[in-house]
Design a protein around this motif. Structure first.
Motif, PDB file in Angstrom:
ATOM      1  N   ARG A  79     -51.213 -68.136 -16.313  1.00  0.00           N
ATOM      2  CA  ARG A  79     -50.177 -67.123 -16.076  1.00  0.00           C
ATOM      3  C   ARG A  79     -49.039 -67.383 -16.854  1.00  0.00           C
ATOM      4  O   ARG A  79     -48.393 -68.298 -16.448  1.00  0.00           O
ATOM      5  N   LYS A  80     -48.541 -66.430 -17.294  1.00  0.00           N
ATOM      6  CA  LYS A  80     -47.322 -66.401 -17.939  1.00  0.00           C
ATOM      7  C   LYS A  80     -46.195 -66.169 -16.882  1.00  0.00           C
ATOM      8  O   LYS A  80     -46.287 -65.190 -16.106  1.00  0.00           O
ATOM      9  N   GLN A  81     -45.283 -66.957 -16.938  1.00  0.00           N
ATOM     10  CA  GLN A  81     -44.085 -66.856 -15.940  1.00  0.00           C
ATOM     11  C   GLN A  81     -42.844 -66.353 -16.737  1.00  0.00           C
ATOM     12  O   GLN A  81     -42.511 -67.015 -17.459  1.00  0.00           O
ATOM     13  N   TYR A  82     -42.344 -65.320 -16.255  1.00  0.00           N
ATOM     14  CA  TYR A  82     -41.156 -64.702 -17.028  1.00  0.00           C
ATOM     15  C   TYR A  82     -39.890 -64.913 -16.037  1.00  0.00           C
ATOM     16  O   TYR A  82     -39.780 -65.098 -15.022  1.00  0.00           O
ATOM     17  N   ILE A 131     -35.223 -58.816 -17.436  1.00  0.00           N
ATOM     18  CA  ILE A 131     -34.035 -57.867 -17.719  1.00  0.00           C
ATOM     19  C   ILE A 131     -34.256 -57.238 -18.925  1.00  0.00           C
ATOM     20  O   ILE A 131     -34.285 -56.070 -19.221  1.00  0.00           O
ATOM     21  N   ARG A 132     -34.612 -58.258 -19.764  1.00  0.00           N
ATOM     22  CA  ARG A 132     -34.697 -57.828 -21.445  1.00  0.00           C
ATOM     23  C   ARG A 132     -35.770 -56.705 -21.431  1.00  0.00           C
ATOM     24  O   ARG A 132     -35.744 -55.681 -22.205  1.00  0.00           O
ATOM     25  N   ILE A 133     -37.209 -57.006 -20.757  1.00  0.00           N
ATOM     26  CA  ILE A 133     -37.997 -55.961 -20.893  1.00  0.00           C
ATOM     27  C   ILE A 133     -37.876 -54.758 -20.273  1.00  0.00           C
ATOM     28  O   ILE A 133     -38.156 -53.681 -20.910  1.00  0.00           O
ATOM     29  N   VAL A 134     -37.051 -54.764 -19.120  1.00  0.00           N
ATOM     30  CA  VAL A 134     -36.662 -53.501 -18.370  1.00  0.00           C
ATOM     31  C   VAL A 134     -35.801 -52.752 -19.171  1.00  0.00           C
ATOM     32  O   VAL A 134     -35.592 -51.570 -19.257  1.00  0.00           O
ATOM     33  N   LEU A 135     -34.677 -53.489 -19.732  1.00  0.00           N
ATOM     34  CA  LEU A 135     -33.938 -52.641 -20.776  1.00  0.00           C
ATOM     35  C   LEU A 135     -34.291 -52.212 -21.717  1.00  0.00           C
ATOM     36  O   LEU A 135     -33.964 -50.986 -22.038  1.00  0.00           O
ATOM     37  N   ASP A 136     -35.331 -52.895 -22.388  1.00  0.00           N
ATOM     38  CA  ASP A 136     -36.201 -52.206 -23.724  1.00  0.00           C
ATOM     39  C   ASP A 136     -36.998 -51.040 -23.398  1.00  0.00           C
ATOM     40  O   ASP A 136     -36.897 -49.833 -23.852  1.00  0.00           O
ATOM     41  N   ARG A 157     -47.931 -53.396 -24.122  1.00  0.00           N
ATOM     42  CA  ARG A 157     -48.806 -54.131 -24.703  1.00  0.00           C
ATOM     43  C   ARG A 157     -48.146 -55.074 -25.407  1.00  0.00           C
ATOM     44  O   ARG A 157     -48.839 -56.324 -25.744  1.00  0.00           O
ATOM     45  N   ARG A 158     -47.086 -54.939 -26.061  1.00  0.00           N
ATOM     46  CA  ARG A 158     -46.333 -55.983 -26.929  1.00  0.00           C
ATOM     47  C   ARG A 158     -45.956 -57.166 -26.054  1.00  0.00           C
ATOM     48  O   ARG A 158     -46.146 -58.359 -26.520  1.00  0.00           O
ATOM     49  N   GLU A 159     -45.682 -57.037 -24.963  1.00  0.00           N
ATOM     50  CA  GLU A 159     -45.136 -58.058 -24.006  1.00  0.00           C
ATOM     51  C   GLU A 159     -46.586 -58.543 -23.128  1.00  0.00           C
ATOM     52  O   GLU A 159     -45.963 -59.821 -22.579  1.00  0.00           O
ATOM     53  N   GLY A 160     -47.541 -57.960 -23.412  1.00  0.00           N
ATOM     54  CA  GLY A 160     -48.626 -58.375 -22.643  1.00  0.00           C
ATOM     55  C   GLY A 160     -48.751 -58.704 -21.392  1.00  0.00           C
ATOM     56  O   GLY A 160     -49.417 -59.499 -20.447  1.00  0.00           O
ATOM     57  N   ILE A 161     -48.191 -57.552 -20.638  1.00  0.00           N
ATOM     58  CA  ILE A 161     -48.187 -57.145 -19.286  1.00  0.00           C
ATOM     59  C   ILE A 161     -48.905 -55.914 -18.985  1.00  0.00           C
ATOM     60  O   ILE A 161     -48.873 -54.873 -19.710  1.00  0.00           O
ATOM     61  N   ALA A 162     -49.180 -55.477 -17.798  1.00  0.00           N
ATOM     62  CA  ALA A 162     -49.901 -54.280 -17.030  1.00  0.00           C
ATOM     63  C   ALA A 162     -48.938 -53.304 -16.832  1.00  0.00           C
ATOM     64  O   ALA A 162     -47.870 -53.840 -16.498  1.00  0.00           O
ATOM     65  N   GLN A 163     -49.450 -51.980 -17.170  1.00  0.00           N
ATOM     66  CA  GLN A 163     -48.192 -51.032 -17.003  1.00  0.00           C
ATOM     67  C   GLN A 163     -47.893 -50.841 -15.586  1.00  0.00           C
ATOM     68  O   GLN A 163     -46.763 -50.575 -15.408  1.00  0.00           O
TER      69      GLN A 163
END
Length: 60
Positions: A24-27, A33-38, A51-57
């Motif tokens: 499992r990827k550990q962020y 924070i970067r993903i949420v801001l994006d 999809r780009r980050e490889g996480i479920a919606q």
């Protein structure tokens, strides 16, 4: 014999769980924070971002 098959099955389940945990990827906090801001920027859809980050919606 039933005990042996149950024991090997529970051992197999434990191995699968260990592999999933290890792969499992550990962020880091910064990555989260970067993903949420994006997502808040609204340049791409949330679906595309996930999809780009490889996480479920649902995780977003």
């Amino acid at each position: 014999m039933r005990q042996k098959s149950e024991t090997s099955q529970s051992h197999g389940e434990k191995v699968v769980k260990d592999i999933r945990r290890a792969t499992r990827k550990q962020y880091s906090a910064e990555e989260k924070i970067r993903i949420v801001l994006d997502g808040l920027k609204g340049e791409d859809s949330i679906a595309e971002l996930c999809r780009r980050e490889g996480i479920a919606q649902s995780l977003y």
